[in-house]
Scaffold this motif. Structure first.
Motif, PDB file in Angstrom:
ATOM      1  N   ASP A 183      -4.009 -14.220  16.712  1.00 52.47           N
ATOM      2  CA  ASP A 183      -4.179 -12.791  16.387  1.00 52.47           C
ATOM      3  C   ASP A 183      -3.805 -12.091  16.941  1.00 52.47           C
ATOM      4  O   ASP A 183      -3.986 -10.212  16.405  1.00 52.47           O
ATOM      5  CB  ASP A 183      -6.216 -12.628  16.067  1.00 52.47           C
ATOM      6  N   ASN A 184      -3.777 -11.554  17.930  1.00 55.25           N
ATOM      7  CA  ASN A 184      -2.999 -11.341  19.312  1.00 55.25           C
ATOM      8  C   ASN A 184      -3.921  -9.452  18.815  1.00 55.25           C
ATOM      9  O   ASN A 184      -3.212  -8.264  19.352  1.00 55.25           O
ATOM     10  CB  ASN A 184      -1.343 -10.298  18.331  1.00 55.25           C
ATOM     11  N   ARG A 185      -5.048  -9.289  19.147  1.00 59.25           N
ATOM     12  CA  ARG A 185      -6.189  -8.376  18.182  1.00 59.25           C
ATOM     13  C   ARG A 185      -5.723  -7.560  20.247  1.00 59.25           C
ATOM     14  O   ARG A 185      -5.779  -7.950  21.077  1.00 59.25           O
ATOM     15  CB  ARG A 185      -7.295  -8.579  18.083  1.00 59.25           C
ATOM     16  N   LEU A 186      -5.701  -6.414  19.492  1.00 59.75           N
ATOM     17  CA  LEU A 186      -6.132  -5.310  21.234  1.00 59.75           C
ATOM     18  C   LEU A 186      -7.067  -4.856  20.922  1.00 59.75           C
ATOM     19  O   LEU A 186      -7.531  -4.339  19.674  1.00 59.75           O
ATOM     20  CB  LEU A 186      -4.839  -3.711  20.902  1.00 59.75           C
ATOM     21  N   PHE A 187      -7.522  -4.961  22.576  1.00 59.49           N
ATOM     22  CA  PHE A 187      -9.063  -3.882  22.482  1.00 59.49           C
ATOM     23  C   PHE A 187      -8.890  -2.666  23.452  1.00 59.49           C
ATOM     24  O   PHE A 187      -8.431  -3.035  24.664  1.00 59.49           O
ATOM     25  CB  PHE A 187      -9.704  -5.277  23.516  1.00 59.49           C
TER      26      PHE A 187
ATOM     27  N   PHE B 150     -11.635  -7.170  31.463  1.00 55.83           N
ATOM     28  CA  PHE B 150     -10.938  -7.671  31.093  1.00 55.83           C
ATOM     29  C   PHE B 150     -10.910  -9.605  30.991  1.00 55.83           C
ATOM     30  O   PHE B 150     -10.955  -9.836  32.105  1.00 55.83           O
ATOM     31  CB  PHE B 150      -9.326  -7.423  31.912  1.00 55.83           C
ATOM     32  N   PRO B 151     -10.802 -10.798  29.787  1.00 56.55           N
ATOM     33  CA  PRO B 151     -11.377 -11.729  29.662  1.00 56.55           C
ATOM     34  C   PRO B 151      -9.973 -12.714  30.818  1.00 56.55           C
ATOM     35  O   PRO B 151      -8.566 -11.702  31.018  1.00 56.55           O
ATOM     36  CB  PRO B 151     -10.959 -12.486  28.830  1.00 56.55           C
ATOM     37  N   VAL B 152     -10.163 -13.382  31.563  1.00 63.10           N
ATOM     38  CA  VAL B 152      -9.116 -14.882  32.546  1.00 63.10           C
ATOM     39  C   VAL B 152      -8.077 -14.829  31.556  1.00 63.10           C
ATOM     40  O   VAL B 152      -7.975 -14.819  30.977  1.00 63.10           O
ATOM     41  CB  VAL B 152      -9.795 -15.612  33.087  1.00 63.10           C
ATOM     42  N   GLY B 153      -6.937 -14.764  32.040  1.00 61.07           N
ATOM     43  CA  GLY B 153      -5.711 -15.742  30.873  1.00 61.07           C
ATOM     44  C   GLY B 153      -4.960 -14.340  30.346  1.00 61.07           C
ATOM     45  O   GLY B 153      -3.903 -14.575  30.325  1.00 61.07           O
ATOM     46  N   LEU B 154      -5.605 -13.473  29.513  1.00 62.57           N
ATOM     47  CA  LEU B 154      -5.357 -12.307  28.595  1.00 62.57           C
ATOM     48  C   LEU B 154      -4.161 -11.525  29.489  1.00 62.57           C
ATOM     49  O   LEU B 154      -4.908 -11.113  30.452  1.00 62.57           O
ATOM     50  CB  LEU B 154      -6.271 -11.713  27.887  1.00 62.57           C
ATOM     51  N   ILE B 155      -3.385 -11.100  29.165  1.00 64.68           N
ATOM     52  CA  ILE B 155      -2.693  -9.608  28.985  1.00 64.68           C
ATOM     53  C   ILE B 155      -3.057  -8.639  29.074  1.00 64.68           C
ATOM     54  O   ILE B 155      -3.694  -7.647  28.355  1.00 64.68           O
ATOM     55  CB  ILE B 155      -1.726  -9.662  28.230  1.00 64.68           C
ATOM     56  N   HIS B 156      -3.301  -7.986  29.852  1.00 71.28           N
ATOM     57  CA  HIS B 156      -4.267  -6.431  29.892  1.00 71.28           C
ATOM     58  C   HIS B 156      -2.978  -5.189  30.729  1.00 71.28           C
ATOM     59  O   HIS B 156      -2.583  -5.544  31.991  1.00 71.28           O
ATOM     60  CB  HIS B 156      -5.368  -6.555  30.177  1.00 71.28           C
ATOM     61  N   PHE B 157      -3.152  -3.927  30.676  1.00 73.27           N
ATOM     62  CA  PHE B 157      -3.343  -2.606  31.271  1.00 73.27           C
ATOM     63  C   PHE B 157      -4.416  -1.831  31.847  1.00 73.27           C
ATOM     64  O   PHE B 157      -5.066  -2.058  31.288  1.00 73.27           O
ATOM     65  CB  PHE B 157      -2.288  -2.637  30.370  1.00 73.27           C
ATOM     66  N   GLN B 158      -3.438  -0.941  32.437  1.00 73.25           N
ATOM     67  CA  GLN B 158      -4.053   0.129  32.971  1.00 73.25           C
ATOM     68  C   GLN B 158      -3.729   1.341  33.110  1.00 73.25           C
ATOM     69  O   GLN B 158      -2.020   0.886  33.322  1.00 73.25           O
ATOM     70  CB  GLN B 158      -5.323   0.454  34.172  1.00 73.25           C
TER      71      GLN B 158
END
Length: 222
Positions: A140-144, A156-164
């Motif tokens: 999916d590679n869905r962006l939240f 931010f769930p464990v192991g997922l790519i995230h940013f601020q």
């Protein structure tokens, strides 16, 4: 025959408990203050660190001051993370928690896309306005994504790519908590383009649909 049934049931129960215990076990002591010194004797080695003799533990082992001090955001990405983990607070060892202060420079300071391989993160904004988000796994590679203001919280769930990213005109500050004493931080760009030794540019050019020369330049800058 009853004895055989009891033995089979006991074995099955033992196997079930073994599977249940496959994840990180809860500590079997009040605490295990980390120390790098085994005092020349066989010590208890937990999570990569020796445990200090509990009778020698002090309040300082569970304490860190000045997390309210702003960090220096004068760098390429405009942010700095001050992590309070088991390296800074030895008493956190085996307790599966840590916390971090994140400072962002005005208008554009960011904590670039990264991964915490060992922890879920929960973040609360103290000052400023942040745009944050994470991307789900394939296919999916869905962006939240969400815009956060002071008092807002995001997970931010464990192991997922995230940013601020700071989208306000002034500086921003956030606190992040993790369910690991050492969550780890893998910066995507640094890991991909700054690995040692470098990843074959042909591989990255194909993966990112980029010219190989551009990839090579990015590797030189990382």
């Amino acid at each position: 025959m009853k004895g055989v049934h009891f033995l089979v049931a006991f074995v099955l129960l033992a196997l079930a408990l073994a599977f249940v215990s496959a994840s990180d076990p809860s500590p079997l002591q009040d605490f295990c203050v980390a120390t790098n010194d085994d005092n020349g004797i066989d010590g208890i080695f937990v999570n990569g660190k020796f445990c200090k003799d509990p009778s020698l533990a002090t309040p300082e082992d569970f304490f860190l001051s000045r997390l309210n001090n702003p960090g220096d955001t004068f760098n390429q990405v405009g942010s700095v993370v001050t992590l309070a983990n088991d390296e800074k607070i030895p008493g956190l060892n085996t307790l599966a928690i840590s916390i971090a202060r994140i400072d962002f420079s005005a208008l554009g300071g960011q904590h670039p896309p990264h991964i915490h391989p060992r922890a879920t993160e929960i973040l609360v904004v103290l000052e400023g306005t942040l745009r944050v988000g994470f991307v789900t796994s394939s296919p999916d590679n869905r962006l939240f994504t969400k815009e956060l203001n002071p008092g807002d919280v995001f997970v931010f769930p464990v192991g997922l790519i995230h940013f601020q990213e700071n989208i306000g005109s002034g500086g921003a500050v956030a606190l992040a908590a993790f369910n690991s004493q050492n969550p780890g931080d893998i910066a995507i760009s640094d890991a991909v383009f700054g690995s040692d030794p470098p990843i074959d540019p042909e591989v990255l050019a194909k993966a990112f649909r980029m010219d190989k020369n551009v990839v090579h330049q990015m590797q030189l800058r990382s």
